[in-house]
Design an enzyme around this catalytic site. Structure first.
Site, PDB file in Angstrom:
ATOM      1  N   CYS A   2       0.928  -1.160   0.031  1.00 52.64           N
ATOM      2  CA  CYS A   2       0.145  -0.077  -0.182  1.00 52.64           C
ATOM      3  C   CYS A   2       0.665   1.230  -0.056  1.00 52.64           C
ATOM      4  O   CYS A   2       2.134   1.089   0.195  1.00 52.64           O
ATOM      5  CB  CYS A   2      -0.874   0.250   1.132  1.00 52.64           C
ATOM      6  SG  CYS A   2      -2.003  -1.453   1.618  1.00 52.64           S
ATOM      7  N   ARG A  27       1.230   1.901  -6.010  1.00 52.05           N
ATOM      8  CA  ARG A  27       1.546   0.954  -4.797  1.00 52.05           C
ATOM      9  C   ARG A  27       0.349   0.046  -4.704  1.00 52.05           C
ATOM     10  O   ARG A  27       0.357  -0.829  -3.707  1.00 52.05           O
ATOM     11  CB  ARG A  27       2.120   1.571  -3.720  1.00 52.05           C
ATOM     12  CG  ARG A  27       3.390   2.121  -3.881  1.00 52.05           C
ATOM     13  CD  ARG A  27       3.952   2.629  -2.553  1.00 52.05           C
ATOM     14  NE  ARG A  27       4.154   1.925  -1.444  1.00 52.05           N
ATOM     15  CZ  ARG A  27       5.260   1.116  -1.429  1.00 52.05           C
ATOM     16  NH1 ARG A  27       6.450   1.292  -2.089  1.00 52.05           N
ATOM     17  NH2 ARG A  27       5.438   0.242  -0.386  1.00 52.05           N
ATOM     18  N   TRP A  76      -3.631  -1.594  -1.197  1.00 51.56           N
ATOM     19  CA  TRP A  76      -3.766  -2.790  -2.084  1.00 51.56           C
ATOM     20  C   TRP A  76      -4.125  -4.061  -0.942  1.00 51.56           C
ATOM     21  O   TRP A  76      -3.428  -4.355  -0.247  1.00 51.56           O
ATOM     22  CB  TRP A  76      -2.312  -3.125  -2.664  1.00 51.56           C
ATOM     23  CG  TRP A  76      -2.108  -4.481  -3.395  1.00 51.56           C
ATOM     24  CD1 TRP A  76      -1.550  -5.529  -2.934  1.00 51.56           C
ATOM     25  CD2 TRP A  76      -2.593  -4.571  -4.509  1.00 51.56           C
ATOM     26  NE1 TRP A  76      -1.642  -6.438  -3.843  1.00 51.56           N
ATOM     27  CE2 TRP A  76      -2.381  -5.978  -4.968  1.00 51.56           C
ATOM     28  CE3 TRP A  76      -3.219  -3.729  -5.678  1.00 51.56           C
ATOM     29  CZ2 TRP A  76      -2.486  -6.649  -6.301  1.00 51.56           C
ATOM     30  CZ3 TRP A  76      -3.499  -4.302  -6.753  1.00 51.56           C
ATOM     31  CH2 TRP A  76      -3.112  -5.637  -7.115  1.00 51.56           C
ATOM     32  N   ASN A 102       1.299  -0.004   5.865  1.00 51.75           N
ATOM     33  CA  ASN A 102       1.730  -0.503   4.624  1.00 51.75           C
ATOM     34  C   ASN A 102       2.319  -2.010   5.498  1.00 51.75           C
ATOM     35  O   ASN A 102       3.437  -1.564   5.972  1.00 51.75           O
ATOM     36  CB  ASN A 102       2.459   0.090   3.881  1.00 51.75           C
ATOM     37  CG  ASN A 102       3.152  -0.814   2.837  1.00 51.75           C
ATOM     38  OD1 ASN A 102       2.602  -1.685   2.212  1.00 51.75           O
ATOM     39  ND2 ASN A 102       4.413  -0.647   2.226  1.00 51.75           N
ATOM     40  N   GLY A 103       1.955  -3.056   5.141  1.00 52.24           N
ATOM     41  CA  GLY A 103       2.635  -4.245   5.535  1.00 52.24           C
ATOM     42  C   GLY A 103       1.427  -5.296   5.806  1.00 52.24           C
ATOM     43  O   GLY A 103       0.247  -5.252   5.585  1.00 52.24           O
ATOM     44  N   GLU A 503       7.921 -20.148 -19.837  1.00 51.37           N
ATOM     45  CA  GLU A 503       7.821 -18.901 -19.383  1.00 51.37           C
ATOM     46  C   GLU A 503       9.121 -17.751 -19.741  1.00 51.37           C
ATOM     47  O   GLU A 503       8.600 -16.852 -20.389  1.00 51.37           O
ATOM     48  CB  GLU A 503       8.032 -19.161 -17.845  1.00 51.37           C
ATOM     49  CG  GLU A 503       8.307 -17.730 -17.028  1.00 51.37           C
ATOM     50  CD  GLU A 503       7.249 -16.525 -17.043  1.00 51.37           C
ATOM     51  OE1 GLU A 503       6.147 -16.744 -17.850  1.00 51.37           O
ATOM     52  OE2 GLU A 503       7.358 -15.591 -16.724  1.00 51.37           O
ATOM     53  N   LYS A 507       7.878 -14.693 -21.972  1.00 53.72           N
ATOM     54  CA  LYS A 507       8.423 -13.358 -21.791  1.00 53.72           C
ATOM     55  C   LYS A 507       9.348 -12.538 -22.749  1.00 53.72           C
ATOM     56  O   LYS A 507       9.268 -11.534 -23.067  1.00 53.72           O
ATOM     57  CB  LYS A 507       9.571 -13.496 -20.211  1.00 53.72           C
ATOM     58  CG  LYS A 507       8.951 -12.666 -19.291  1.00 53.72           C
ATOM     59  CD  LYS A 507       8.089 -12.765 -18.407  1.00 53.72           C
ATOM     60  CE  LYS A 507       6.623 -12.948 -18.851  1.00 53.72           C
ATOM     61  NZ  LYS A 507       5.621 -13.339 -17.764  1.00 53.72           N
ATOM     62  N   GLU A 510       7.141 -11.539 -25.711  1.00 53.38           N
ATOM     63  CA  GLU A 510       6.029 -10.434 -25.146  1.00 53.38           C
ATOM     64  C   GLU A 510       6.584  -9.251 -25.358  1.00 53.38           C
ATOM     65  O   GLU A 510       6.160  -8.190 -25.746  1.00 53.38           O
ATOM     66  CB  GLU A 510       5.835 -10.995 -23.840  1.00 53.38           C
ATOM     67  CG  GLU A 510       4.502 -10.112 -23.327  1.00 53.38           C
ATOM     68  CD  GLU A 510       4.150 -10.692 -21.880  1.00 53.38           C
ATOM     69  OE1 GLU A 510       4.933 -11.308 -21.408  1.00 53.38           O
ATOM     70  OE2 GLU A 510       2.985 -10.206 -21.354  1.00 53.38           O
ATOM     71  N   HIS A 526      12.562 -34.315 -32.633  1.00 51.12           N
ATOM     72  CA  HIS A 526      11.140 -34.707 -33.197  1.00 51.12           C
ATOM     73  C   HIS A 526      10.794 -33.985 -34.351  1.00 51.12           C
ATOM     74  O   HIS A 526       9.462 -33.769 -34.562  1.00 51.12           O
ATOM     75  CB  HIS A 526      10.290 -35.209 -32.273  1.00 51.12           C
ATOM     76  CG  HIS A 526      10.652 -36.283 -31.454  1.00 51.12           C
ATOM     77  ND1 HIS A 526      10.926 -37.568 -31.652  1.00 51.12           N
ATOM     78  CD2 HIS A 526      10.897 -36.455 -30.002  1.00 51.12           C
ATOM     79  CE1 HIS A 526      11.372 -38.169 -30.584  1.00 51.12           C
ATOM     80  NE2 HIS A 526      11.300 -37.601 -29.705  1.00 51.12           N
ATOM     81  N   LYS A 630      -2.605  -5.826 -19.464  1.00 49.29           N
ATOM     82  CA  LYS A 630      -2.351  -6.361 -18.069  1.00 49.29           C
ATOM     83  C   LYS A 630      -3.380  -7.374 -18.004  1.00 49.29           C
ATOM     84  O   LYS A 630      -3.223  -8.568 -17.592  1.00 49.29           O
ATOM     85  CB  LYS A 630      -2.252  -5.375 -17.217  1.00 49.29           C
ATOM     86  CG  LYS A 630      -1.830  -5.812 -15.761  1.00 49.29           C
ATOM     87  CD  LYS A 630      -0.415  -6.381 -16.008  1.00 49.29           C
ATOM     88  CE  LYS A 630       0.050  -7.118 -14.612  1.00 49.29           C
ATOM     89  NZ  LYS A 630       1.363  -7.842 -14.883  1.00 49.29           N
TER      90      LYS A 630
HETATM   91  O1  M6R Z   1      -4.229 -12.311 -14.695  1.00 46.25           O
HETATM   92  P1  M6R Z   1      -3.730 -13.688 -15.181  1.00 46.25           P
HETATM   93  O2  M6R Z   1      -2.632 -14.480 -14.429  1.00 46.25           O
HETATM   94  O3  M6R Z   1      -5.049 -14.393 -15.293  1.00 46.25           O
HETATM   95  O4  M6R Z   1      -3.171 -13.269 -16.661  1.00 46.25           O
HETATM   96  C1  M6R Z   1      -3.116 -14.464 -17.496  1.00 46.25           C
HETATM   97  C2  M6R Z   1      -2.174 -14.045 -18.803  1.00 46.25           C
HETATM   98  O5  M6R Z   1      -2.832 -13.000 -19.471  1.00 46.25           O
HETATM   99  C3  M6R Z   1      -0.765 -13.347 -18.213  1.00 46.25           C
HETATM  100  O6  M6R Z   1      -0.305 -14.335 -17.697  1.00 46.25           O
HETATM  101  C4  M6R Z   1      -0.178 -13.134 -19.528  1.00 46.25           C
HETATM  102  O7  M6R Z   1       0.370 -14.020 -20.077  1.00 46.25           O
HETATM  103  C5  M6R Z   1       1.402 -12.224 -19.089  1.00 46.25           C
HETATM  104  N1  M6R Z   1       1.155 -10.778 -19.659  1.00 46.25           N
HETATM  105  C6  M6R Z   1       2.471 -12.771 -19.685  1.00 46.25           C
HETATM  106  O8  M6R Z   1       3.494 -12.146 -19.114  1.00 46.25           O
END
Ligand code: M6R
Length: 635
Positions: A2, A27, A76, A102-103, A503, A507, A510, A526, A630
């Protein structure tokens, strides 16, 4: 996580507090609150709401909130859904002591039960115990020094001073707060306002707190950007500090020892924009650097001296299906390896978007676990609803209190990564893994002592993540500059590190717009071998290094040699004790040794840094990659 702010001075507090809160809204932003104290009239003005700070700036007026002392909070949520009643500041029974925090107070429930059962609680928060504890401690102190029966802060007189720097009133108040804090387990940065007192008291433990220095005014905040519009002279409070802050005087102690003179002011050279990111160029980099803290906060409260307490009951003889999307799906895949390894319970994992419109059949004996950072991903919410139609029990693992997933699922486990602003999920992935380890131990249903060494190792994860940030960053930057020159990259891994390879590839693609694919190390032969050339570097995660299955290590090393033989450059991520692999590959990123099942933690930190620095070399829009959002709230 927070944001908290405080002001004491000669100007109207309201616009300063709101301006400061807006600067640190990143935050936490699910609700907010301010309290302004007008010592001339003796009145206290309080506002709590769920709207963004910008609308408070438009709608609240100094004429309704007069006063030159105040505190504010942007939340938060960690305990209690986002709501007006859970928004800070929280007050004691008489409404005279107000606290922003905050905490996380880990022992709030036992404090309520043991010491505060006579108090009237108005929220579901952990924070609210603090003003009640202070009220009690102050009453006790006053009784000891005066014969006042009724509590009324600072309405007593107390003849001899205990400090050169503090008046007797200030000393007593400070002592009461110090005593109250001694009961708290967990982390806190707090600011306390007391009716009639012409200053504020601030204290910190494991949560940041600063004092901004002005001319006949001072500012307190959880973060530098909150004060930067007013001053760039800042005192960083240290672990265990408690400060009495008045407009023209500051007293700081640590333990019982005054340290005012030892806390020098620093000049902050940042612009406000720099400061919001904590000096990092991007939120993503800041959030990668917050991964150790995300682990600490996620372990806190769930891993207690009495064992693992996830706050929900799950039987060990259940069938588990995990549903998720994107990075959360890869966390779920890791979860499959983790739970099957630790608890021996079979786990099925499905992409939420596939689960929703396929003919999957579930019995009502299946527990469906939806993993979603935001709690708002449409595909995952639909999957949860479908699971409920099958009569399954549903559990959400999420970062956002009160999010849609928490309202649909029967139970929720929070990951406590704090707000994640960068579109790329980083610290939330790490925190999801931590919950999955805890779930694995919990489902194993073995006596705690059988897992003692494992749990001790889990507790080392913040340290290992930090070691990667401190020790491996320079070499990762170097390899990132190299990768930035290519258009296709493979990531390979085996076992629990296969989803970690996925992952790493996600990343990279993306945020750097390089085509990247995650593959099982044994699968390249394969088909994808046809693509391997000197222009397709391969990032290989070499599992099984420290204590793992040596056959996994040998097999992966064999795959790496096959890749090299086809001319592709290879960068390997392996443990520090591995001095074998460097003979066969182009570059090695070393991460700390740990049990193989925990290796996704240090390895992921390295992969997040690798993606970040590659994208940065290519000059990409890192925090807001093209075409992405997001929260993906459409199917
Ligand atoms: O909020 P969520 O974890 O459900 O989101 C799922 C995906 O949209 C999310 O993980 C997306 O793949 C990320 N931007 C990857 O870095």
């Amino acid at each position: 996580m927070c944001g908290i702010v405080g002001y004491v001075g000669e100007r109207a507090a309201l616009p300063i507090l709101l301006g400061s809160l807006q600067r640190i809204e990143y935050r936490g932003y699910d609700s907010c609150g301010i309290l302004v104290q007008d010592n001339a009239s003796g009145e206290v003005h309080l506002y709590k709401g769920l709207e963004p700070i910008a609308s408070l700036i438009q709608n609240l007026d100094v004429s309704q909130f007069p006063g030159t002392i105040g505190i504010g909070h942007t939340r938060w949520a960690t305990h209690g859904i986002p709501s007006k009643r859970n928004a800070h500041p929280h007050m004691d029974c008489k409404g005279e002591i107000a606290v922003v925090h905050n905490g996380i107070i880990e022992n709030f429930q036992s404090l309520k039960d043991r010491f505060l059962s006579s108090c009237q609680f108005r929220s579901e928060t952990d924070t609210e115990v603090i003003p009640h504890l202070i009220e009690k401690a102050l009453m006790k102190a006053m009784k000891a020094h005066t014969h006042h029966k009724d509590f009324s802060p600072l309405s007593y007189s107390y003849s001899h001073s205990h400090s050169q720097s503090l008046t007797a009133d200030e000393w007593l108040l400070k002592e009461a707060i110090r005593e109250s804090l001694s009961y708290l387990a967990g982390s806190y940065a707090i600011i306390v306002a007391v009716k009639g007192f012409d200053g504020l008291i601030a204290a910190r433990k494991e949560s940041p707190l600063i004092i901004g220095l002005g001319d006949r005014e001072n500012f307190i905040a959880s973060d530098v950007p909150a004060v930067l519009e007013q001053t760039n002279r800042v005192i960083y409070l240290e672990e265990g500090d408690l400060a009495v802050v008045k407009k023209d005087r500051i007293y700081i102690e640590n333990g019982a020892v005054e340290v005012t003179g030892r806390r020098g002011a620093s000049m902050i050279p940042w612009t406000i924009e720099d400061a919001e990111k904590g000096g990092y160029e991007h939120f993503m980099l800041k959030e990668i650097h917050e991964e150790p803290k995300a682990i600490i906060d996620t372990l806190r409260g769930y891993l207690t001296e009495d064992g693992i307490n996830l706050g929900i009951e799950i039987r060990s003889n259940i069938k588990i299906l995990m549903v998720a999307c994107g990075t959360s799906y890869y966390a779920a895949l890791c979860g499959k390896y983790i739970i099957e390894h630790l608890a021996g319970i079979p786990v099925r994992v499905e992409l939420a978007s596939e689960f929703n419109y396929s003919d999957f059949v579930l019995g009502d004996d299946v527990t469906v676990i939806a993993i979603t950072q935001s709690g708002e991903t449409a595909d995952t919410l639909t999957a949860l609803k479908k699971a409920k139609r099958f009569g399954c029990r549903t559990v959400a693992i999420t970062n956002v209190l009160g999010s849609s997933a928490t309202r649909i699922a029967d139970d929720t486990i929070y990951i406590r990564a704090g707000p994640e602003i960068g579109v790329a999920a980083t610290k939330s992935f790490i925190a999801q893994l931590i919950i999955l380890y805890l779930l694995g131990f919990y489902l194993a249903m073995k006596p705690e002592h059988e897992f003692e060494e494992w749990i001790e190792e889990l507790k080392r994860m913040p340290q290992l993540a930090q070691m990667v940030l401190d020790d491996a960053d320079a070499e990762i930057r170097q390899y990132a500059r190299y990768l930035a020159g290519f258009e296709d990259v493979f990531f390979v891994g085996r076992g629990v590190n296969l989803p970690v390879a996925f992952e790493g590839a996600l990343k990279l693609k993306e945020i750097s717009y390089i085509h990247a694919e995650g593959y099982a190390a044994g699968e390249l032969k394969h088909g994808p071998f046809a693509l391997l050339t000197q222009d397709t570097p391969v990032v290989a995660i070499l599992s099984g290094g420290s204590d793992g299955d040596s056959s996994i290590y040998e097999k992966t090393l064999g795959n790496i040699k096959e890749i090299k033989a086809r001319g592709a450059p290879v960068i390997v991520i392996t443990v520090k004790s591995d001095d074998e692999v460097e003979k066969y590959v182009d570059a090695v990123i070393h991460v700390p040794d740990t049990r193989d099942i925990f290796s996704p933690i240090p390895t992921t930190v390295a992969l997040h840094l690798l993606a970040y620095w590659t994208a940065r070399t290519r000059g990409c829009e890192i925090d807001k990659p093209r075409n992405l959002a997001k929260s993906v709230t459409v199917e």
